[in-house]
Design an enzyme around this catalytic site. Structure first.
Site, short mmCIF file in Angstrom:
data_model
loop_
_atom_site.label_atom_id
_atom_site.label_comp_id
_atom_site.label_asym_id
_atom_site.label_seq_id
_atom_site.Cartn_x
_atom_site.Cartn_y
_atom_site.Cartn_z
N LYS A 80 40.05 51.73 37.76
CA LYS A 80 39.73 50.82 36.92
C LYS A 80 37.84 50.93 36.51
O LYS A 80 37.74 50.70 38.14
CB LYS A 80 40.02 49.34 37.81
CG LYS A 80 41.96 49.62 37.57
CD LYS A 80 42.27 47.98 36.27
CE LYS A 80 43.44 48.28 36.06
NZ LYS A 80 43.83 46.83 35.76
N HIS A 83 34.31 45.26 36.71
CA HIS A 83 33.97 44.49 36.54
C HIS A 83 33.31 43.35 36.52
O HIS A 83 32.84 43.48 37.88
CB HIS A 83 35.59 44.10 35.41
CG HIS A 83 36.40 43.44 36.87
ND1 HIS A 83 36.13 41.77 36.76
CD2 HIS A 83 37.89 43.74 36.81
CE1 HIS A 83 37.39 42.10 37.79
NE2 HIS A 83 37.97 42.55 37.57
N HIS A 86 34.17 41.33 40.17
CA HIS A 86 33.64 42.00 40.96
C HIS A 86 32.76 42.07 41.17
O HIS A 86 31.76 42.56 42.88
CB HIS A 86 34.61 44.13 40.94
CG HIS A 86 35.70 43.71 41.06
ND1 HIS A 86 36.62 44.27 40.39
CD2 HIS A 86 36.98 42.86 41.82
CE1 HIS A 86 37.82 44.09 40.32
NE2 HIS A 86 38.19 43.80 41.24
N1 ARG Z 1 41.48 44.15 44.70
C1 ARG Z 1 42.04 42.67 43.88
C2 ARG Z 1 41.03 42.58 42.43
O1 ARG Z 1 40.53 43.14 41.91
C3 ARG Z 1 40.67 42.15 45.03
C4 ARG Z 1 41.54 42.13 45.93
C5 ARG Z 1 40.72 40.66 47.03
N2 ARG Z 1 41.29 40.94 48.34
C6 ARG Z 1 42.33 41.02 49.55
N3 ARG Z 1 42.62 41.33 50.48
N4 ARG Z 1 43.16 40.68 48.67
O2 ARG Z 1 41.67 41.28 42.30
#
Ligand code: ARG
Length: 531
Positions: A80, A83, A86
């Site tokens: 993906k 965005h 992030h």
């Molecule tokens: N990949 C997840 C997202 O984009 C964020 C992860 C955050 N960290 C975690 N330990 N859950 O929403």
């Protein structure tokens, strides 16, 4: 330097409690009283002595116990596009890590990729139908994203397709190599592209891991939960945990208090993988603190992760232990494309660079032949974006504004770079050489004294930023500093004045640049010498 050093604490006391110090300067005729000179001298000495560590040399930081701190941030999803959420996590997590590092802690920066879940099975199936190997090679994330949009739309109305993905995901969870082939390729291609972005942003990680690395451990967690009798089975076969006793949970809605930890087909979930990853990190690092940086909508998720760890009996996971922290930031409100999709970092960076370049062409022809122009433009664009992002309390939502990002005046990122460059240019072109041996009484002037006062407040700004984990505290301080610098630059010529006066002022401006540069680096920007 003509006066002996004083401790920074004494200096501060004088600055804030004893109004005699700075407030009473107005005209250029009376010499500074000794005490005031000593204060100014001590501040300048401190900056010169500590240089890049100025702002972290004071008692407050010296007295801290050195801790092991894990900061988990960025954590984009593979296959993906990266965005704006992030981007925020990356900018905020990076700034917080820098502050912890500067405070002397042992920091481990972790990137936890979203690289597991049924969506990757769906994507593999979708690729057979919509994929194109050429496009995959040339622009992997855009292509995978396009394929995913198509296939997930189809799966919404096609249960057969969804069941097929479910079956493939079950195989993936069992480690079937064939089933994992496409996922592996997407993961590798995604990581390569993310690395390019991080490189561009000047962000590094100590560990790049992801949800996929904790599937087996998550199954182990489920076994422990079940043997501790913490689970109940629903009619549909899913398993839930009751967290009503947990101090982490604030609400009383069933979805808050009793989250599902296992689906009926026994595949793992985001929640349980996070529990497993936390246990693994504690086993490996026995951290004193672990900070997760994501947007605020994941707040409940993290309270549940912490609540499950607490229910399992881990004493490091209780609310009172204070070791687990979720930093939830606000949203960028106007960042949806017309099709309703998120806007992607690569597009934002490209656009920012184009705009900075355009702006330079329109407003300034002198600088068009600057060396290393690409480096300068990239950094100006990035500074504009980072400072626009860090300007307010993290929890607040905000609106993306190109005017604010591109502005080189007032309280905006590019203005920090502009001030830094002006100071650098002054040092290069004023014709006076920098010496530490100055006559401090020469600095008797309200703008100069105001600048020294502002420099002396840097230690308080770093301390407050550290205590609150709010980078905006530091950024707003830097804007005040720039304001004081620019007033002093207008009022106090360095060129063409008496040598002693020129040397004293130059040293003061040099200290201001050291402090400005220190602060900018903490926030994750690279201070430029020319722009
Ligand atoms: N990949 C997840 C997202 O984009 C964020 C992860 C955050 N960290 C975690 N330990 N859950 O929403």
């Amino acid at each position: 330097m003509k006066f002996k050093m004083m401790t920074i604490c004494n200096v501060r006391k004088m600055i804030w409690k004893n109004t005699v110090f700075l407030r009473h300067f107005s005209v250029n005729t009376t010499p500074l009283v000794t005490q005031q000179q000593e204060s100014a001298s001590a501040i300048i000495n401190d900056v010169l002595k500590h240089g890049k560590t100025f702002g972290f040399h004071q008692e407050f930081f010296k007295s801290l116990n050195k801790e092991k701190v894990i900061v988990e941030f960025s954590s984009p999803n593979i296959a993906k596009l990266f965005h704006v959420g992030h981007f925020r996590s990356t900018v905020i997590g990076n700034a917080i890590s820098n502050v912890y590092l500067a405070a002397g802690h042992d920091v481990c920066k972790v990137n936890y990729l979203g690289d597991w879940g049924i969506q990757f099975a769906l994507l593999a199936i979708g690729f057979e139908q919509y994929g194109n190997s050429e496009l995959l090679k040339n622009d992997p994330l855009v292509h995978l994203n396009d394929v995913y949009v198509k296939v997930s739309e189809e799966a919404n109305s096609d249960t057969e397709l969804y069941n097929k993905a479910q079956a493939l995901f079950e195989k993936m969870e069992k480690g079937d190599n064939n089933a994992l082939k496409f996922w592996k390729l997407s993961r590798e291609l995604s990581i390569e592209e993310f690395k390019r972005l991080y490189n561009h942003m000047g962000v590094t990680f100590d560990v790049i891991t992801g949800e996929s690395q904790f599937v087996q451990q998550a199954k182990g967690i489920l076994k422990s939960l079940s043997s501790q009798n913490l689970l109940t089975t629903e009619e549909n076969g899913a398993k839930k945990i009751n967290l009503s006793e947990s101090s982490w949970i604030c609400g009383n809605q069933p979805h808050e208090v009793t989250p599902i930890v296992e689906r009926k087909n026994a595949t793992t979930l985001y929640l349980t993988r996070d529990v497993a990853a936390a246990v693994n990190r504690f086993e490996h690092h026995s951290f004193d603190r672990m900070i997760y940086v994501t947007d605020f909508s994941q707040n409940l998720h993290f309270r549940q992760v912490f609540g499950i760890l607490e229910a399992m009996g881990y004493d490091w996971a209780t609310n009172e232990a204070g070791k687990l922290i979720h930093i939830g930031f606000g949203r960028v409100q106007n960042m949806r494309s017309r099709k309703g999709q998120g806007v992607y970092l690569k597009d934002i960076l490209d656009k920012a660079e184009v705009k900075v370049r355009q702006d330079r062409l329109e407003h300034d022809t002198r600088r068009s032949n600057i060396e290393n122009e690409k480096h300068v433009i990239d950094n100006l664009a990035l500074t504009g974006l980072i400072c626009h992002d860090l300007k307010r309390t993290l929890r607040k939502d905000y609106k993306f504004s190109w005017d604010a990002i591109l502005s080189s005046k007032g309280s905006h990122g590019i203005a920090l770079q502009y001030t830094h460059c002006r100071l650098y240019s002054l040092e290069q072109n004023c014709g006076t050489s920098l010496t530490h041996d100055i006559d401090i009484s020469m600095l008797y002037n309200s703008e100069m004294m105001n600048l020294i006062e502002q420099i002396s407040k840097y230690g308080l700004a770093t301390q407050k930023t550290y205590e609150t984990l709010e980078p905006s505290v530091l950024l707003l301080y830097l804007y005040d500093l720039c304001h004081a610098i620019s007033k002093a630059m207008i009022a106090c010529q360095v060129k063409g004045v008496d040598k002693n006066l020129s040397e004293a002022r130059l040293l003061c401006f040099h200290c201001a640049r050291t402090v400005l540069g220190n602060g900018m680096r903490l926030l994750g920007t690279v201070p430029l010498d020319k722009m």
